[in-house]
Design a protein around this motif. Structure first.
Motif, PDB file in Angstrom:
ATOM      1  N   GLU A 241       0.764  -1.436  -0.157  1.00  0.00           N
ATOM      2  CA  GLU A 241       0.273   0.300  -0.167  1.00  0.00           C
ATOM      3  C   GLU A 241       1.448   0.982   0.148  1.00  0.00           C
ATOM      4  O   GLU A 241       2.167   1.091  -0.244  1.00  0.00           O
ATOM      5  CB  GLU A 241      -0.723   0.072   1.083  1.00  0.00           C
ATOM      6  CG  GLU A 241      -2.038  -1.178   1.075  1.00  0.00           C
ATOM      7  CD  GLU A 241      -2.572  -1.368   0.156  1.00  0.00           C
ATOM      8  OE1 GLU A 241      -3.321  -0.758  -0.359  1.00  0.00           O
ATOM      9  OE2 GLU A 241      -3.141  -2.610  -0.200  1.00  0.00           O
TER      10      GLU A 241
ATOM     11  N   ASP B 150       5.245  -8.390  -7.315  1.00  0.00           N
ATOM     12  CA  ASP B 150       3.581  -7.701  -6.928  1.00  0.00           C
ATOM     13  C   ASP B 150       2.790  -7.263  -8.171  1.00  0.00           C
ATOM     14  O   ASP B 150       3.691  -7.203  -9.070  1.00  0.00           O
ATOM     15  CB  ASP B 150       3.511  -6.452  -5.858  1.00  0.00           C
ATOM     16  CG  ASP B 150       3.797  -7.010  -4.539  1.00  0.00           C
ATOM     17  OD1 ASP B 150       4.337  -8.316  -4.043  1.00  0.00           O
ATOM     18  OD2 ASP B 150       4.582  -5.996  -3.872  1.00  0.00           O
TER      19      ASP B 150
ATOM     20  N   ASP C  30      -2.570  -7.738  -5.851  1.00  0.00           N
ATOM     21  CA  ASP C  30      -3.012  -6.135  -5.106  1.00  0.00           C
ATOM     22  C   ASP C  30      -3.503  -5.882  -6.186  1.00  0.00           C
ATOM     23  O   ASP C  30      -3.687  -4.688  -6.098  1.00  0.00           O
ATOM     24  CB  ASP C  30      -1.495  -6.403  -4.668  1.00  0.00           C
ATOM     25  CG  ASP C  30      -0.268  -6.020  -5.482  1.00  0.00           C
ATOM     26  OD1 ASP C  30      -0.631  -5.843  -6.487  1.00  0.00           O
ATOM     27  OD2 ASP C  30       0.631  -6.181  -5.309  1.00  0.00           O
TER      28      ASP C  30
ATOM     29  N   SER D  23      -3.377  -7.731  -1.728  1.00  0.00           N
ATOM     30  CA  SER D  23      -3.602  -6.185  -1.100  1.00  0.00           C
ATOM     31  C   SER D  23      -3.863  -4.971  -2.114  1.00  0.00           C
ATOM     32  O   SER D  23      -4.837  -6.478  -2.704  1.00  0.00           O
ATOM     33  CB  SER D  23      -2.157  -5.368  -1.323  1.00  0.00           C
ATOM     34  OG  SER D  23      -1.890  -4.852  -0.059  1.00  0.00           O
ATOM     35  N   GLN D  24      -4.527  -3.946  -1.915  1.00  0.00           N
ATOM     36  CA  GLN D  24      -4.894  -3.369  -3.213  1.00  0.00           C
ATOM     37  C   GLN D  24      -4.001  -2.117  -3.610  1.00  0.00           C
ATOM     38  O   GLN D  24      -4.695  -1.616  -4.093  1.00  0.00           O
ATOM     39  CB  GLN D  24      -7.149  -2.879  -3.127  1.00  0.00           C
ATOM     40  CG  GLN D  24      -6.530  -2.316  -1.520  1.00  0.00           C
ATOM     41  CD  GLN D  24      -6.855  -2.916  -0.126  1.00  0.00           C
ATOM     42  OE1 GLN D  24      -7.680  -3.919  -0.395  1.00  0.00           O
ATOM     43  NE2 GLN D  24      -6.222  -2.802   0.974  1.00  0.00           N
ATOM     44  N   ASP D  25      -2.945  -2.097  -3.064  1.00  0.00           N
ATOM     45  CA  ASP D  25      -2.287  -1.402  -3.799  1.00  0.00           C
ATOM     46  C   ASP D  25      -2.604   0.554  -4.177  1.00  0.00           C
ATOM     47  O   ASP D  25      -2.245   1.633  -4.614  1.00  0.00           O
ATOM     48  CB  ASP D  25      -1.409  -1.412  -5.153  1.00  0.00           C
ATOM     49  CG  ASP D  25      -0.114  -0.451  -5.791  1.00  0.00           C
ATOM     50  OD1 ASP D  25       0.219   0.002  -5.068  1.00  0.00           O
ATOM     51  OD2 ASP D  25      -0.894  -0.046  -7.392  1.00  0.00           O
TER      52      ASP D  25
ATOM     53  N   SER E  56     -10.091  -4.854   0.063  1.00  0.00           N
ATOM     54  CA  SER E  56      -9.666  -6.857   0.643  1.00  0.00           C
ATOM     55  C   SER E  56     -10.694  -7.434   1.151  1.00  0.00           C
ATOM     56  O   SER E  56     -10.959  -8.359   1.509  1.00  0.00           O
ATOM     57  CB  SER E  56      -8.424  -7.103   0.709  1.00  0.00           C
ATOM     58  OG  SER E  56      -7.420  -7.203   0.055  1.00  0.00           O
TER      59      SER E  56
END
Ligand SMILES: [Zn+2]
Length: 361
Positions: free
Chosen positions: A56, A234, A258, A294-296, A324
Motif C-alpha cells: 500500500e 507484486d 494486489d 493487498s490493493q496497492d 480486500s
C-alpha cells in the motif's frame, strides 16, 4: 454468504489462534526466520503482525495531497487527523499491519508514516528501494549508475534509518516499469538483492506481469544468489496466466495479488473474476503459502474530494484499503477458498515474509 461481521469475528479469532501455532514448516525454514519484523515504531515480534496488507501507499500523502488543499485541511495537523480517522476504520475492519511501499522518489514522508501508525494503532512497515530509474525519471531518481552506491543507500535505510531519523526500513521495493528490465533497473535489482542478503529484509518488486516480467527479474535475482522465498513479485494478478504463475511459485517466489480491483472496470483484462479464479486455482494447487492480497492503494488520494481526484486516485477501489476485507476475501470464500487458506495468505505468509532472515541468506 458469510456476513462481514462473521468474517471479521473469524479473522480475529483465527489471528489469535495463529499466535500459538507453530510456523509453517517449509516456508519458515526456507526463510530461516527468527520472528522479528522491523516496523516504523521499532522491532516487533512477527507473530503480532496479524492480518497484513503487504503493498500500500500512505507515506506520500502529505507530499502529493497536502499542497492541494492546505487551507481546507487546516494544514498538516488536520490532514494527519483526517488520515488517522480513516486508518482507524481499516484497523476496525480487522487489518493489523500495513506495509508501505513508498520509496524516497515517490515523496515518502517517514515522520507522517510514524505518526499515523502511532495514532491509528496500525503497525506499519516502511520500505527502502527505488521506484523510478533514470533516464525516464531523471528529476526524481538518484542518478546512481553503480550497484555499490545503491546497495549502500538501501542498507543505510535498513540499518541506520530513513532521512536522518532512526526509523528503519523493513522491506526493499524495486520498481521495474515494463516488460524488459532496463540497464539502470537491473542495477537497482542487483543492489536490492545485495542489500537484502546483507540485512535480512525481503524484496518486493513492481512487476509487469502481463508480459511475464517476473521471469526476467528472477534471472537477475538468482544470478545474485537471492533466495526466492525472500522475493514477492507484486501486481502479479495482471497476468491471468496459470503457466506463468505456477512456474514462479514452484521456483519459490511469492506473488502479490494486489490489483484485483482493477479487473472490475469493464475494459480491463484479466477480469476481476479471472484474477480471483487464479488465486483459487493456486490455492487448490497447494500454493496458498506463496500468495499475498493487498490493493496497492494510494491512500492520500482517498482523502481528496471526488472532483479533485486524478487518474491514480481514480483507479483505486472506492473501498480503498477496505477492498480486500470487504469485497475480495468474501468473494474468494464464495468461490471456495477455505478460512484456513485465507488465514495462511493474510496472516501466516506476512509473518514469515517480513521476519528478518539471518544475514547472508
Ligand atoms: Zn505500489
Amino acid at each position: 454468504m458469510t456476513s462481514r461481521r462473521e468474517f471479521l469475528k473469524r479473522t480475529v479469532a483465527s489471528g489469535i489462534a495463529a499466535a500459538t501455532l507453530p510456523p509453517v514448516a517449509g516456508a519458515a525454514q526456507a526463510a530461516g526466520i527468527n520472528g522479528i519484523a522491523q516496523t516504523v515504531l521499532g522491532p516487533l515480534d512477527a507473530s503480532k503482525l496479524g492480518f497484513t496488507l503487504p503493498h500500500e501507499h500512505i507515506a506520500d500523502g502529505p507530499y502529493f495531497h497536502l499542497p492541494k488543499w492546505p487551507k481546507a485541511w487546516g494544514g498538516r495537523a488536520e490532514f494527519t487527523a483526517m488520515a488517522v480517522e480513516k486508518l482507524k476504520l481499516v484497523r476496525a475492519a480487522g487489518v493489523s499491519t500495513i506495509v508501505d511501499l513508498t520509496t524516497y522518489d515517490v515523496g515518502r514522508d517517514i515522520r507522517f508514516l510514524e505518526e499515523v501508525s502511532r495514532k491509528s494503532g496500525l503497525n506499519m512497515i516502511a520500505c527502502t528501494g527505488q521506484r523510478f530509474f533514470p533516464p525516464n525519471f531523471p528529476d526524481v531518481s538518484m542518478p546512481s549508475r553503480e550497484i555499490a552506491g545503491l546497495t549502500e543507500f538501501f542498507i543505510k535505510e535498513i540499518e541506520q534509518g530513513i532521512d536522518g531519523t532512526g526509523i528503519k526500513a523493513g522491506v526493499i521495493k524495486i520498481g521495474i516499469v515494463a516488460q524488459n528490465v532496463t540497464a539502470l533497473e537491473e542495477i537497482g535489482l542487483r543492489a536490492a538483492a545485495r542489500a537484502s542478503k546483507a540485512t535480512g529484509v525481503p524484496i518486493r518488486t513492481h512487476t509487469d506481469a502481463a508480459h511475464r516480467a517476473g521471469e526476467r527479474h528472477a534471472v537477475i535475482l538468482e544470478d545474485e544468489g537471492m533466495n526466492p522465498s525472500r522475493v514477492s513479485f507484486d501486481h502479479s494478478d495482471g497476468s491471468g496466466d496459470m503457466d506463468y504463475f505456477l512456474g514462479l511459485v514452484k521456483r519459490g517466489y511469492s506473488l502479490g495479488m494486489d490489483h484485483v480491483h482493477r479487473g472490475l472496470s469493464p475494459d480491463s483484462r484479466p477480469s476481476f473474476e479471472r484474477r480471483a479464479e487464479c488465486i483459487k486455482l493456486l490455492v487448490d494447487a497447494g500454493f496458498a503459502g506463496k500468495l499475498f492480497l493487498s490493493q496497492d492503494s494510494e491512500f492520500g488520494g482517498s482523502l481528496l474530494p471526488e472532483e479533485q481526484k486524478e487518474w491514480r486516485d481514480k483507479i483505486d477501489p472506492p473501498e480503498g484499503m477496505l477492498f480486500s476485507t470487504a469485497k475480495l476475501i468474501p468473494y474468494l470464500k464464495r468461490i471456495g477458498v477455505s478460512d484456513r487458506d485465507m488465514h495462511t495468505v493474510t496472516v501466516e505468509n506476512p509473518r514469515t515474509f517480513f521476519s528478518l532472515s539471518p544475514k547472508g541468506r
